[in-house]
Scaffold this active site. Structure first.
Site, PDB file in Angstrom:
ATOM      1  N   LYS A   1       0.826  -1.205   0.000  1.00  0.00           N
ATOM      2  CA  LYS A   1       0.000   0.000   0.000  1.00  0.00           C
ATOM      3  C   LYS A   1       0.866   1.264   0.000  1.00  0.00           C
ATOM      4  O   LYS A   1       0.656   2.165  -0.806  1.00  0.00           O
ATOM      5  CB  LYS A   1      -0.944   0.002   1.213  1.00  0.00           C
TER       6      LYS A   1
ATOM      7  N   GLU B   1     -14.006 -23.454  -4.467  1.00  0.00           N
ATOM      8  CA  GLU B   1     -14.089 -22.459  -5.551  1.00  0.00           C
ATOM      9  C   GLU B   1     -14.360 -23.143  -6.885  1.00  0.00           C
ATOM     10  O   GLU B   1     -15.115 -22.639  -7.712  1.00  0.00           O
ATOM     11  CB  GLU B   1     -12.807 -21.627  -5.632  1.00  0.00           C
TER      12      GLU B   1
HETATM   13  P1  ADP Z   1       2.005  -1.964   3.300  1.00  0.00           P
HETATM   14  O1  ADP Z   1       2.057  -0.477   3.262  1.00  0.00           O
HETATM   15  O2  ADP Z   1       0.851  -2.527   2.517  1.00  0.00           O
HETATM   16  O3  ADP Z   1       2.116  -2.580   4.647  1.00  0.00           O
HETATM   17  P2  ADP Z   1       4.520  -1.707   1.982  1.00  0.00           P
HETATM   18  O4  ADP Z   1       4.145  -0.876   0.823  1.00  0.00           O
HETATM   19  O5  ADP Z   1       5.147  -1.030   3.125  1.00  0.00           O
HETATM   20  O6  ADP Z   1       3.263  -2.533   2.494  1.00  0.00           O
HETATM   21  O7  ADP Z   1       5.427  -2.907   1.467  1.00  0.00           O
HETATM   22  C1  ADP Z   1       6.656  -3.206   2.075  1.00  0.00           C
HETATM   23  C2  ADP Z   1       7.674  -3.637   1.060  1.00  0.00           C
HETATM   24  O8  ADP Z   1       7.281  -4.842   0.421  1.00  0.00           O
HETATM   25  C3  ADP Z   1       7.855  -2.660  -0.071  1.00  0.00           C
HETATM   26  O9  ADP Z   1       8.751  -1.658   0.258  1.00  0.00           O
HETATM   27  C4  ADP Z   1       8.375  -3.549  -1.185  1.00  0.00           C
HETATM   28  O10 ADP Z   1       9.763  -3.759  -1.077  1.00  0.00           O
HETATM   29  C5  ADP Z   1       7.690  -4.856  -0.931  1.00  0.00           C
HETATM   30  N1  ADP Z   1       6.504  -5.004  -1.766  1.00  0.00           N
HETATM   31  C6  ADP Z   1       5.222  -5.116  -1.352  1.00  0.00           C
HETATM   32  N2  ADP Z   1       4.386  -5.253  -2.399  1.00  0.00           N
HETATM   33  C7  ADP Z   1       5.145  -5.214  -3.512  1.00  0.00           C
HETATM   34  C8  ADP Z   1       4.859  -5.297  -4.917  1.00  0.00           C
HETATM   35  N3  ADP Z   1       3.618  -5.455  -5.379  1.00  0.00           N
HETATM   36  N4  ADP Z   1       5.903  -5.213  -5.767  1.00  0.00           N
HETATM   37  C9  ADP Z   1       7.156  -5.063  -5.328  1.00  0.00           C
HETATM   38  N5  ADP Z   1       7.480  -4.969  -4.024  1.00  0.00           N
HETATM   39  C10 ADP Z   1       6.509  -5.054  -3.105  1.00  0.00           C
HETATM   40 ZN    ZN Z   2     -17.959 -19.884  -1.696  1.00  0.00          ZN
END
Ligand code: ADP
Ligand code: ZN
Length: 604
Positions: free
Chosen positions: A192, A410
């Site tokens: 996120k 599913e």
């Molecule tokens: P949230 O805010 O949902 O808790 P973050 O954005 O802080 O998650 O994600 C933490 C780390 O995980 C990011 O800095 C990245 O390195 C990795 N990450 C998470 N989702 C992805 C994605 N879709 N693609 C690449 N890296 C990701």
């Molecule tokens: Zn179902």
């Protein structure tokens, strides 16, 4: 965040330098003797040489042993040394060294104080911090969509927002409704924050961020004032993004917590946020992006039009998405070209993006510890074992049995949706857990239905029952996983009978609970339905659902090969889109055709 880290690194470097220097000096440290011993040595003629540095004296005796002592009166000592024919070396006291040491000390103290004053938020330091909104790094993020893997759906939804940030005038010129808030929901680590940064990066606008828990202070009114400050600051930099992490900390349903007034503070903060969001001028291009993993507890005021009316759900990545995320992170390391990342992707169900990033990092550390030039497959495997063990403790890895059950559940929905006529086309089916549900089968209507036919509604009920029936047929036991399906199915049956008047037994009568409308369409509670009618309605709903249950059971039993094929594909690929389901379905039909052909050949 970054400046904090820089500071920390700096302090660490200084600290190490300081410790190193002390060690170096310690290693050179000579035994210390008293001044009177020193004087005695002079008298006895045991000394060969002295080295004087300020008041400190290094004495060397005739056997070349050295020691130090401290002279209270160097000027008075000199004639004595001269008289005893001892060599005198003098060094000016290096101003630089002293200065260097003093500066180190000052930097250390200052750094320590900075860290301390930033970290301690719950204590009395808060008094002094007052309104200093610490949350405003005004820099551009430099993160782009290329850094966020496997979010093609979210990306499409965000295109418009980015376009809007890039060319606000294009939109405001025509007086169009401008988006203000985007709510990103998803489990921790699903990217996120990363996505919010990428929006700012793609639009190349500044990124302001603040955590929901930062708002909620001990002193009422502080949170609200922070909100105002933040928006004030952001308005100066517009167009820009304001990111609010954990918005549930202030945006939770208002009556949820009455403990010692903290609720009051939260409410004030939330109200300030709403006022700010409602108060944007059209020329102030600010998009507020909020993140939460508890969208279920959000105050509905936040979700009203003109606030966070765009919602994007980030799910745990499926096998294809995990491969993409792995590639993004592996590209930042030196991963050996013979590593098969798709193997890694396959063996990490339940991992979030953050956990995958962590996996790559662990693998890199392992490879480094093993003194390799690049990361190899075994490093990934070992890193994964290490992480999985941690995850299992957290129950994050779905156990195999539950996974199989979900796959068949599913697949059950999908078989029915595929075989019955008059149903919406399948959008996707997945065994990736999302919130409380373990899997999901999604249909997309061709277009928004305005009217529904009776058979459409009955088929919908059958599709809903398909999940539970598949579980029952394959595993021979019932689980609670289907309870929401049953709830929705019952609701449809209820409306079919009571609202749409489609039941032959009850006839074309709308009877919504105890309420009914008078001739002018005004509802009143005056008309009580007879107990008889209520019982009939009950019986009718039951009849409809049981009827669907029987026919659906037959349908799945007759096509259980399709059920197995779909479940196996789901176990292998985790998500199937409509097209992929069609491929499996066509395989199944081909298979059927061959079998019937062979049967008829045997007969002849
Ligand atoms: P949230 O805010 O949902 O808790 P973050 O954005 O802080 O998650 O994600 C933490 C780390 O995980 C990011 O800095 C990245 O390195 C990795 N990450 C998470 N989702 C992805 C994605 N879709 N693609 C690449 N890296 C990701
Ligand atoms: Zn179902």
């Amino acid at each position: 965040m970054n400046s904090n880290r820089l500071l920390l690194t700096m302090i660490c470097v200084v600290l190490f330098a300081f410790i190193g220097l002390n060690f170096y000096q310690a290693s050179q440290r000579l035994p210390e003797h008293s001044y009177s011993d020193f004087l005695a040595d002079i008298d006895n003629g045991r000394l060969k040489e002295t080295s004087i540095k300020g008041g400190k004296i290094i004495a060397t005796d005739r056997e070349d042993r050295q020691y130090t002592t401290f002279a209270p009166d160097v000027a008075g000592l000199l004639p004595v040394l001269k008289g005893s024919n001892i060599v005198i070396n003098t060094h000016p006291v290096s101003v630089l060294t002293t200065l260097y040491k003093d500066m180190l000390l000052i930097i250390l103290l200052f750094g320590g104080w900075m860290i301390f004053s930033r970290k301690s938020s719950a204590s009395s330091t808060q008094f002094f911090r007052k309104n200093s909104a610490k949350s405003t790094p005004r820099k551009k993020t430099g993160v782009t969509f290329a850094d966020v893997a496997g979010i093609s759906e979210a990306r499409d939804e965000l295109k418009e927002i980015i376009d809007f940030l890039k060319q606000p005038s294009k939109y405001s010129r025509l007086g169009g409704q401008i988006p203000k808030g985007v709510l990103l929901e998803g489990l921790p680590g699903t990217g996120k924050t990363l996505l919010a940064k990428a929006i700012a990066g793609e639009a190349s606008v500044p990124f302001f961020s603040i955590g929901g828990s930062d708002f909620v202070e001990l002193f009422a009114g502080l949170g609200a004032s922070r909100v105002r400050k933040l928006f004030e600051e952001a308005k100066k930099q517009a167009p820009c993004i304001i990111f609010i992490d954990e918005i549930d900390a202030i945006g939770g349903r208002r009556s949820a917590d009455y403990r010692n007034g903290s609720n009051d503070e939260r409410e004030q903060t939330l109200n300030a946020l709403l006022v700010e969001m409602d108060g944007f001028e059209t020329n102030e291009t600010i998009i507020v992006v909020a993140a939460t993993n508890r969208s279920d507890i959000l105050d509905s005021a936040l979700l009203r039009p003109g606030r966070f009316d765009r919602r994007i759900t980030l799910t745990l990545p499926d096998i294809k998405e995990r491969l993409k995320i792995l590639k993004v992170h592996a590209a930042k390391t030196s991963t050996s070209s013979n590593v098969d990342l798709s193997l890694v992707a396959r063996s990490t169900p339940g991992f979030s993006g953050a956990e995958i990033a962590n996996l790559v990092n662990e693998a890199a550390l392992l490879a480094a510890r093993r003194e390799k030039q690049s990361i190899e497959q075994t490093d990934f495997e070992d890193a994964q074992d290490k992480i999985s063990m941690g995850l299992e403790r957290k129950n994050a890895v779905i156990n195999q049995e539950a996974r199989r059950l979900t796959a068949y559940h599913e697949a059950g929905h999908t078989v029915v949706a595929k075989l019955l006529p008059e149903t919406d086309p399948l959008h996707k089916t997945t065994i990736i857990p999302r919130g409380l549900s373990l899997g999901l089968t999604q249909q997309r209507p061709f277009d928004d239905h305005i009217t529904y036919s009776k058979s459409y509604l009955l088929n919908k009920i059958s599709i809903l029952l398909g999940g539970r029936l598949a579980e029952e047929l394959i595993f021979g036991r019932l689980t609670t996983g289907a309870s929401n399906d049953l709830y929705v199915a019952t609701q449809i049956a209820y409306r079919l009978v009571c609202e749409f008047g489609m039941s032959e037994q009850i006839g074309p009568i709308a009877s919504i609970g105890n309420m009914s409308a008078d001739v002018n369409g005004v509802f009143s509670e005056s008309w009580q339905q007879s107990q008889q009618t209520l019982r009939e309605i009950d019986t009718e709903i039951r009849r409809i659902i049981l009827g669907c249950y029987e026919t659906t059971r037959e349908l799945i039993r007759d096509n259980n090969e399709l059920l197995h094929m779909l479940a196996e594909s789901l176990l292998a690929h985790e998500t199937l889109d409509g097209e992929e389901v069609d491929i499996v379905y066509r395989c199944y039909l081909d298979h059927q055709r061959i079998e019937t052909k062979q049967k008829s050949m045997k007969k002849n």
